[in-house]
Design a protein around this motif. Structure first.
Motif, short mmCIF file in Angstrom:
data_model
loop_
_atom_site.label_atom_id
_atom_site.label_comp_id
_atom_site.label_asym_id
_atom_site.label_seq_id
_atom_site.Cartn_x
_atom_site.Cartn_y
_atom_site.Cartn_z
N ASN A 26 54.93 38.83 29.49
CA ASN A 26 54.57 40.26 29.73
C ASN A 26 55.48 41.04 28.73
N ARG A 27 55.31 41.03 27.52
CA ARG A 27 55.87 41.79 26.33
C ARG A 27 56.26 43.32 26.49
N LEU A 28 54.90 43.91 27.05
CA LEU A 28 55.07 45.22 27.44
C LEU A 28 55.55 45.73 28.61
N ASN A 29 55.90 44.82 29.57
CA ASN A 29 56.38 45.04 30.55
C ASN A 29 55.65 45.79 31.40
N ALA A 30 54.47 45.90 31.41
CA ALA A 30 53.38 46.74 31.92
C ALA A 30 52.73 46.14 33.38
N TRP A 31 53.13 46.55 34.43
CA TRP A 31 52.73 46.06 35.78
C TRP A 31 52.18 47.09 36.56
N VAL A 32 51.23 46.73 37.37
CA VAL A 32 50.28 47.48 38.16
C VAL A 32 50.41 46.88 39.67
N PRO A 33 50.33 47.59 40.65
CA PRO A 33 50.49 46.92 42.23
C PRO A 33 48.83 46.65 42.38
N TRP A 34 48.59 45.43 43.12
CA TRP A 34 47.40 45.00 43.67
C TRP A 34 47.31 44.13 44.71
N GLY A 35 46.96 44.82 45.98
CA GLY A 35 46.87 43.93 47.10
C GLY A 35 48.24 43.75 47.55
N GLY A 36 49.36 44.51 47.29
CA GLY A 36 50.62 44.28 47.86
C GLY A 36 51.42 43.41 46.82
N TYR A 37 50.72 42.93 45.58
CA TYR A 37 51.63 42.08 44.60
C TYR A 37 51.92 42.87 43.21
N SER A 38 52.73 42.46 42.52
CA SER A 38 52.94 42.99 41.20
C SER A 38 52.24 42.25 40.26
N THR A 39 51.33 42.58 39.46
CA THR A 39 50.34 42.02 38.59
C THR A 39 50.50 42.73 37.17
N VAL A 40 50.14 42.03 36.28
CA VAL A 40 49.98 42.72 34.80
C VAL A 40 49.03 43.66 34.59
N LEU A 41 49.21 44.68 33.83
CA LEU A 41 48.04 45.38 33.32
C LEU A 41 47.76 45.08 31.95
N GLU A 42 48.83 44.90 31.12
CA GLU A 42 48.63 44.59 29.85
C GLU A 42 49.74 43.57 29.28
N PHE A 43 49.52 42.53 28.66
CA PHE A 43 50.52 41.74 28.19
C PHE A 43 50.97 41.97 26.87
N GLU A 44 50.27 42.23 25.94
CA GLU A 44 50.89 42.42 24.60
C GLU A 44 49.94 43.32 23.82
N ASP A 45 48.75 43.01 23.87
CA ASP A 45 47.63 43.88 22.90
C ASP A 45 46.24 43.96 23.43
N ARG A 229 45.30 32.44 26.06
CA ARG A 229 46.18 33.51 26.27
C ARG A 229 46.12 34.43 27.72
N PRO A 230 47.09 34.78 28.08
CA PRO A 230 46.99 35.44 29.51
C PRO A 230 46.52 36.97 29.17
N ILE A 231 45.83 37.17 29.98
CA ILE A 231 45.14 38.49 30.02
C ILE A 231 45.60 39.46 31.19
N GLY A 232 45.41 40.84 31.31
CA GLY A 232 45.85 41.90 32.36
C GLY A 232 44.68 42.22 32.76
N SER A 233 45.01 43.53 33.67
CA SER A 233 43.67 43.95 34.46
C SER A 233 43.01 44.86 33.51
N ALA A 234 43.65 45.50 32.34
CA ALA A 234 42.90 46.33 31.59
C ALA A 234 41.92 45.62 30.67
N ALA A 235 42.18 44.47 30.34
CA ALA A 235 41.37 43.76 29.68
C ALA A 235 40.08 43.21 30.25
N LEU A 236 40.67 42.92 31.48
CA LEU A 236 39.30 42.26 32.61
C LEU A 236 38.52 43.55 32.84
#
Length: 398
Positions: A26-45, A229-236
């Motif tokens: 997670n190069r952007l350090n972009a995190w969002v909460p989901w169901g009590g967990y910390s999950t990635v919004l966007e990894f890089e681009d 590559r991993p993806i975050g919630s924004a791309a999904l």
């Protein structure tokens, strides 16, 4: 010592079993909460992550998705009472998408139902509903428990997802959509279902938390040549909009959470009435839904094609630029279909016979100043993107 789940509000956000890998990526350090967990919004681009969904292979951390185990002699009968589809038609080793309603016929949530054995099921959904599920089980010989923290889940999606699994040593060549296969892995078990939330070729992988990191590493080693590559919630979110899929609390409010009575939606309002099995016997909301079928519904959930390329999230829809007739719940400029698309609630009959003069009010930020745009919109079919590779069996080795 396992924490008391009743005191969850005192705890910080949990980390998923894949957190050591997702945090490192997670190069952007972009995190969002989901169901009590910390999950990635966007990894890089964002653009590259979305492109990988449609052109390569991606992994998405599914661990926060709520999971319930339903077991017992009357599990099928209970689930038939709870949900609108006929569970008796769901074969062992299969999955189907379903919804469940309250007695007023309004949607509580949607999700996927897995039949793991004759009397053993798993419900995967967005929100937590254990009190509702337990109350609905009164009189049935079933046991219901939340197993969210007992399962590590990854979504592997994209045209190269089958090639990655094959390279990783998992033979899913004959696995059809909405079917399940299991594989022995390091003394344990990996369950692979041909399911997903991108509208593309893809799979969901289910294992125990202690095998999570080994699974991640195995996939990335096998997928190195396929651009994994991993993806975050924004791309999904972009991909699911292209696929026309809905998300609880983004596209509709669960019936038991709504404060305003006019915010709840029925299966007819959400264009999900196709899955109702009217002949299976009584289920929650059946009487109300039969009445609505006769009377008609107030809302329709539709796809929109909007002129221009300015995304229309949360915009208001007008008829003849004057009268409010709906609102947009999800929108994006789709790089895949090269169109400005949206999902929206539209009052009937503006979804059909009076749909010829619809406009969307968008406020676009232009150099620190909002500019009001009134753009022409057209009702169109969902999904916006539906590639043949999604259901091809055997899948292609892209």
């Amino acid at each position: 010592m396992k924490p008391d789940p009743r005191l969850h509000f005192q705890a910080p956000l949990l980390e998923t079993p894949f957190h050591p890998r997702t945090s490192a990526a997670n190069r952007l350090n972009a995190w969002v909460p989901w169901g009590g967990y910390s999950t990635v919004l966007e990894f890089e681009d964002l653009a590259m992550e979305h492109s990988a969904i449609r052109n390569a292979a991606t992994v998405y951390d599914l661990c926060p998705m709520v999971k319930y185990r339903v077991r017992g002699r009357e599990a099928a009968a209970y689930l038939n009472r709870l949900t609108v589809r006929n569970v008796a038609k769901l074969q062992v080793g299969s999955v189907h998408y379903t919804i469940w309603c309250d007695d007023a016929g309004k949607i509580v949530d949607d999700g996927t139902l897995f039949r793991l054995a004759d009397d053993d099921y798993r419900i995967c959904c967005q929100e937590r509903h254990l009190p509702w599920l337990l109350d609905s089980a009164h009189g049935f010989d079933v046991t219901i428990e939340e197993v969210t923290e007992e399962i590590a889940a990854l979504s592997l999606q994209g045209p190269c997802s089958y090639a990655v699994l094959k390279a990783a040593g998992f033979d899913v060549e004959t696995l059809k959509p909405f079917r399940i296969a299991t594989f022995p892995v390091d003394g344990g078990e990996l369950m692979i279902s041909r399911t997903g939330f991108t509208g593309d070729l893809g799979y969901e992988l289910w294992t125990s938390p202690d095998r999570a990191l080994a699974l991640w590493d195995r996939l990335f080693e096998a997928g190195a040549l396929y651009g994994i590559r991993p993806i975050g919630s924004a791309a999904l979110d972009m991909a699911r909009t292209e696929a026309g899929f809905i998300i609880t609390n983004l596209d509709f409010i669960p019936a038991h959470q709504a404060v305003r009575e006019d915010r709840v939606r029925s299966p007819f309002d959400m264009s999900l009435d196709w899955m109702i099995d009217w002949e299976k016997g009584h289920f929650n909301g059946r009487r109300a839904l039969l009445a609505e079928r006769e009377k008609g519904s107030e809302w329709a959930f539709v796809g929109l094609d909007i002129e221009g390329n300015v995304s229309a999230e949360h915009a208001i829809i007008y008829h003849d630029k004057k009268h409010e007739v709906g609102q947009i719940t999800a929108a994006c400029w789709s790089p895949t279909v090269k169109r400005n698309i949206a999902l929206a609630h539209v009052k009937r009959p503006y979804h059909a016979e009076k749909s010829g003069n619809l406009w969307v009010e968008i406020y676009a930020m232009r150099e620190l100043q909002y500019v009001k745009l009134m753009l022409k919109a057209r009702i169109c079919e969902r999904p916006f993107f539906k590639p043949a590779r999604r259901t091809a069996t055997p899948p292609g080795l892209f």
